[in-house]
Every structure is written in structure tokens, then in C-alpha cells.
Design a protein around this motif. Structure first.
Motif, PDB file in Angstrom:
ATOM      1  N   LEU A  26       0.829  -1.205   0.000  1.00  0.00           N
ATOM      2  CA  LEU A  26       0.000   0.000   0.000  1.00  0.00           C
ATOM      3  C   LEU A  26       0.866   1.260   0.000  1.00  0.00           C
ATOM      4  O   LEU A  26       0.566   2.226  -0.699  1.00  0.00           O
ATOM      5  CB  LEU A  26      -0.933  -0.002   1.209  1.00  0.00           C
ATOM      6  N   GLU A  27       1.939   1.249   0.770  1.00  0.00           N
ATOM      7  CA  GLU A  27       2.808   2.425   0.829  1.00  0.00           C
ATOM      8  C   GLU A  27       3.362   2.768  -0.554  1.00  0.00           C
ATOM      9  O   GLU A  27       3.482   3.945  -0.898  1.00  0.00           O
ATOM     10  CB  GLU A  27       3.951   2.200   1.828  1.00  0.00           C
ATOM     11  N   ASP A  28       3.680   1.750  -1.360  1.00  0.00           N
ATOM     12  CA  ASP A  28       4.173   2.002  -2.719  1.00  0.00           C
ATOM     13  C   ASP A  28       3.078   2.624  -3.587  1.00  0.00           C
ATOM     14  O   ASP A  28       3.340   3.527  -4.373  1.00  0.00           O
ATOM     15  CB  ASP A  28       4.666   0.714  -3.365  1.00  0.00           C
ATOM     16  N   ALA A  29       1.868   2.135  -3.435  1.00  0.00           N
ATOM     17  CA  ALA A  29       0.756   2.659  -4.234  1.00  0.00           C
ATOM     18  C   ALA A  29       0.377   4.079  -3.829  1.00  0.00           C
ATOM     19  O   ALA A  29      -0.211   4.817  -4.617  1.00  0.00           O
ATOM     20  CB  ALA A  29      -0.462   1.739  -4.120  1.00  0.00           C
ATOM     21  N   ASP A  90      -5.677  17.566   2.436  1.00  0.00           N
ATOM     22  CA  ASP A  90      -4.462  18.116   1.846  1.00  0.00           C
ATOM     23  C   ASP A  90      -3.381  17.040   1.920  1.00  0.00           C
ATOM     24  O   ASP A  90      -3.604  15.940   2.434  1.00  0.00           O
ATOM     25  CB  ASP A  90      -4.048  19.416   2.530  1.00  0.00           C
ATOM     26  N   GLU A  91      -2.199  17.357   1.416  1.00  0.00           N
ATOM     27  CA  GLU A  91      -1.138  16.365   1.371  1.00  0.00           C
ATOM     28  C   GLU A  91      -0.729  15.889   2.765  1.00  0.00           C
ATOM     29  O   GLU A  91      -0.473  14.697   2.980  1.00  0.00           O
ATOM     30  CB  GLU A  91       0.079  16.933   0.642  1.00  0.00           C
ATOM     31  N   ALA A  92      -0.712  16.806   3.742  1.00  0.00           N
ATOM     32  CA  ALA A  92      -0.329  16.421   5.110  1.00  0.00           C
ATOM     33  C   ALA A  92      -1.333  15.437   5.699  1.00  0.00           C
ATOM     34  O   ALA A  92      -0.942  14.452   6.337  1.00  0.00           O
ATOM     35  CB  ALA A  92      -0.210  17.661   5.995  1.00  0.00           C
ATOM     36  N   ALA A  93      -2.614  15.682   5.502  1.00  0.00           N
ATOM     37  CA  ALA A  93      -3.648  14.765   6.013  1.00  0.00           C
ATOM     38  C   ALA A  93      -3.531  13.401   5.335  1.00  0.00           C
ATOM     39  O   ALA A  93      -3.670  12.359   5.983  1.00  0.00           O
ATOM     40  CB  ALA A  93      -5.031  15.356   5.810  1.00  0.00           C
ATOM     41  N   PHE A  94      -3.267  13.411   4.036  1.00  0.00           N
ATOM     42  CA  PHE A  94      -3.105  12.152   3.307  1.00  0.00           C
ATOM     43  C   PHE A  94      -1.925  11.364   3.865  1.00  0.00           C
ATOM     44  O   PHE A  94      -2.030  10.153   4.104  1.00  0.00           O
ATOM     45  CB  PHE A  94      -2.921  12.430   1.810  1.00  0.00           C
ATOM     46  N   GLN A  95      -0.808  12.038   4.098  1.00  0.00           N
ATOM     47  CA  GLN A  95       0.371  11.361   4.630  1.00  0.00           C
ATOM     48  C   GLN A  95       0.120  10.823   6.036  1.00  0.00           C
ATOM     49  O   GLN A  95       0.584   9.737   6.383  1.00  0.00           O
ATOM     50  CB  GLN A  95       1.596  12.286   4.608  1.00  0.00           C
ATOM     51  N   ARG A  96      -0.630  11.568   6.841  1.00  0.00           N
ATOM     52  CA  ARG A  96      -0.984  11.066   8.186  1.00  0.00           C
ATOM     53  C   ARG A  96      -1.820   9.803   8.067  1.00  0.00           C
ATOM     54  O   ARG A  96      -1.650   8.862   8.855  1.00  0.00           O
ATOM     55  CB  ARG A  96      -1.730  12.140   8.984  1.00  0.00           C
ATOM     56  N   THR A  97      -2.727   9.760   7.108  1.00  0.00           N
ATOM     57  CA  THR A  97      -3.556   8.570   6.903  1.00  0.00           C
ATOM     58  C   THR A  97      -2.698   7.368   6.525  1.00  0.00           C
ATOM     59  O   THR A  97      -2.855   6.283   7.085  1.00  0.00           O
ATOM     60  CB  THR A  97      -4.626   8.833   5.830  1.00  0.00           C
ATOM     61  N   VAL A  98      -1.776   7.559   5.588  1.00  0.00           N
ATOM     62  CA  VAL A  98      -0.895   6.461   5.171  1.00  0.00           C
ATOM     63  C   VAL A  98      -0.048   5.989   6.359  1.00  0.00           C
ATOM     64  O   VAL A  98       0.101   4.784   6.585  1.00  0.00           O
ATOM     65  CB  VAL A  98      -0.015   6.884   3.977  1.00  0.00           C
TER      66      VAL A  98
END
Length: 160
Positions: A26-29, A90-98
Motif C-alpha cells: 500500500l505504501e508504494d501505491a 491536503d497532502e499532510a492529512a493524506f500522509q498522516r492517513t498512510v
């Protein structure tokens, strides 16, 4: 189940949950997605990249919570399993989710490694579910949505 068999099974489950085998990780995707594509809608696709990945996080956490919490309370399906489409990320929220997906997966893997927990025993607070079944559910659910994520990235022109 003897110790060697359990160790082998837990190792295989770890690889399945972390690497996805044929499906990839998932991290790669989730890597390298431009911020302007996270909330982009496509015709006839009911979710954005952000909504899909956040759904994976919510569902995986729910399975983790069920697996370790005898006082687990069922979430409202389907509303509680998907983010509000009116609240883009935003990108920060997306990264927190991952990152949270990775963290929660590790928490689940710690449960699998606990020798005090029987992988096959039904949870007293469930309806026949076992820790092994919940591990397979996470793997199945995440791989299903991983395929959707990669397809969505292809449709958006951001996948090789």
C-alpha cells in the motif's frame, strides 16, 4: 497449534499484510501522488484517492479495535467507514492517513505475535471471528482496495 507452525503462519501473515505479495504494498501505491490529484473526481468513480485510502484506514482500524477490544462497538455501515466527501484532504492529512495505516497494521501484527492469543479461537465478543480470520479480512479488504487505488491512479495518469 505448535510453536513452529504458529511462527510460520504469523510470518506468512506479516508478509501478506506488509508486502501484499502479488498486489504490492500500500505504501508504494500511495507514494508520489501529486497533491492536486488526491481529491480529484473522475466520472463514474464514486470516490477520490483520498477517500479510498481513508476508507482503508478506517476499516483496518475497526478490525484492529474489534480484535483487541472486548467492549468493541460496531460502527454504522456504511457511513462511518467512509470520510465525508465534503471534507477533502491536503497532502499532510493524506500522509498522516498512510502513516496511520502502517501504524495500525503494526499494532495488529503485534496481536498476531502474542503467544497468549490463540489465532483460531473465536472472540468471546464476536460471532465466530478469530484473530486469524481478522488477519485474512484485513489482507483481503486492503488488497481489494489497493487494486482500485492503482486503477484510479492509472485513470488519473499518475501510475506507470
Amino acid at each position: 497449534m505448535d510453536h513452529a507452525t504458529r511462527l510460520t503462519l504469523v510470518t506468512e501473515l506479516r508478509h501478506l499484510l506488509e508486502k501484499g505479495f502479488a498486489h504490492g504494498a500500500l505504501e508504494d501505491a500511495c507514494a508520489g501522488i501529486p497533491a492536486d490529484k488526491l481529491n480529484q473526481r473522475l466520472p463514474q468513480v464514486p470516490y477520490t484517492i483520498w477517500e479510498l485510502v481513508e476508507h482503508i484506514r478506517i476499516a483496518q482500524y475497526d478490525i484492529l479495535d474489534f480484535s483487541r477490544n472486548p467492549a468493541y462497538e460496531t460502527l454504522d455501515w456504511p457511513a462511518a467507514y467512509w470520510p465525508d466527501p465534503a471534507q477533502p484532504a491536503d497532502e499532510a492529512a493524506f500522509q498522516r492517513t498512510v502513516q496511520q495505516i502502517s501504524h495500525d497494521r503494526e499494532e495488529f501484527l503485534q496481536l498476531l505475535q502474542d503467544p497468549a492469543l490463540d489465532l483460531l479461537a473465536p472472540f468471546p465478543h464476536g460471532t465466530g471471528q478469530s484473530l486469524l480470520r481478522e488477519a485474512m479480512l484485513i489482507a483481503d479488504h486492503n488488497s481489494y482496495h489497493l487494486g482500485q487505488l492503482i486503477l484510479l491512479r492509472r485513470l488519473l495518469g499518475i501510475w506507470e
